[in-house]
Design an enzyme around this catalytic site. Sequence first.
Site, short mmCIF file in Angstrom:
data_model
loop_
_atom_site.label_atom_id
_atom_site.label_comp_id
_atom_site.label_asym_id
_atom_site.label_seq_id
_atom_site.Cartn_x
_atom_site.Cartn_y
_atom_site.Cartn_z
N SER A 1 0.81 -1.22 0.00
CA SER A 1 0.00 0.00 0.00
C SER A 1 0.84 1.27 0.00
O SER A 1 0.50 2.25 -0.68
CB SER A 1 -0.94 0.01 1.20
OG SER A 1 -1.75 -1.14 1.23
N HIS B 1 0.90 4.55 4.79
CA HIS B 1 0.38 5.27 3.62
C HIS B 1 0.96 6.68 3.54
O HIS B 1 1.28 7.16 2.45
CB HIS B 1 -1.15 5.33 3.70
CG HIS B 1 -1.79 3.99 3.62
ND1 HIS B 1 -3.12 3.78 3.95
CD2 HIS B 1 -1.30 2.78 3.27
CE1 HIS B 1 -3.42 2.50 3.79
NE2 HIS B 1 -2.32 1.87 3.39
#
Length: 320
Positions: free
Chosen positions: A144, A195
């Site tokens: 991610s 992230h």
Amino acid sequence: MRSRHRGSHLGLLFLASQLFQVGLDNIPPVTLAVLGLNVYLYLFPAAPLMKACVSVQQAYWFGDWPRLLLSPLHHVDDWHLYFNMASFLWKGIRLERRLGGAWFVYLLSVFSLLTGLVYLLLEAALTELTQDQSYSLTCAVGFSGVLFALKVLSNHYHPGQVTYVMGLPVSSRYASWVELILIHITSPGTSFIGHLAGILVGLLYTVGPLKAIMKNCADFVTSNGYNSRPNAYYSSSGYSGVHGGHSGYHQYAPGYTTDPTATYTGGLTEEEQLEAAIRNSLNDRGQTNQRRAPPPYGFHLPEEETAEEIRLRRLRRFDS
């Protein structure tokens, strides 16, 4: 962290369905290889998840730095894998066609490593600021963070567009930040810091010094002869290569007409690319005062060789 139960592999079936809908022939080779590697390591992990995830405790305190290489390529379950790879599929197709395969491999390698390092720095900083050791113990795994870095890069190449984040129209300039917040709200188990690290790495490339540093490193390796083949090329948007007459993947805007002196040559053969390179090289040496575009793929001709010598050398190579 989400459950480690692998279930019925329904996510893998959805991923396979999406790949065949797109068509394997329409997926550039590096993107397809990275997809395959992630699926393979999900089915046959290089290490258990608890030994593949990265944290300040494991990487810095205990010196287990190989986790930086393992963590982006391992996933908690098949849905984790599916959502990451479905997102990567479209980003990979778009970016690999723009940058070229070799530069895209280079980019993914640097982004994967730097995202892990920035993640560790952020977690260590939070530990110091809050005196809460849980930040140093949090172990992250998955692709991610790299995806967020690629999203920043993709949005940078397509400014002014409107993208939809969970159904909400958002300017591409702010899409990564909006998605970061919404994902954290709707999926609390995801790694907000991981992230965020990806977004920061993407910004380091688009508005920071990372791109220039990577280009300098690539130029240094090329100048030292490690990649000095006649069919290697370097462009302003990345580093790539031509093998056996294949000119790679490139994306064009509607109505684009191919120009032999443009950076992206489309369907030109290698001979046509060489001729355009020779013409532009001669122009660059002062035979015209009009400033021309750079040779296709940044093809640089040695000063001591004339166009005729290069043509003969090229013919000899084909004959051999």
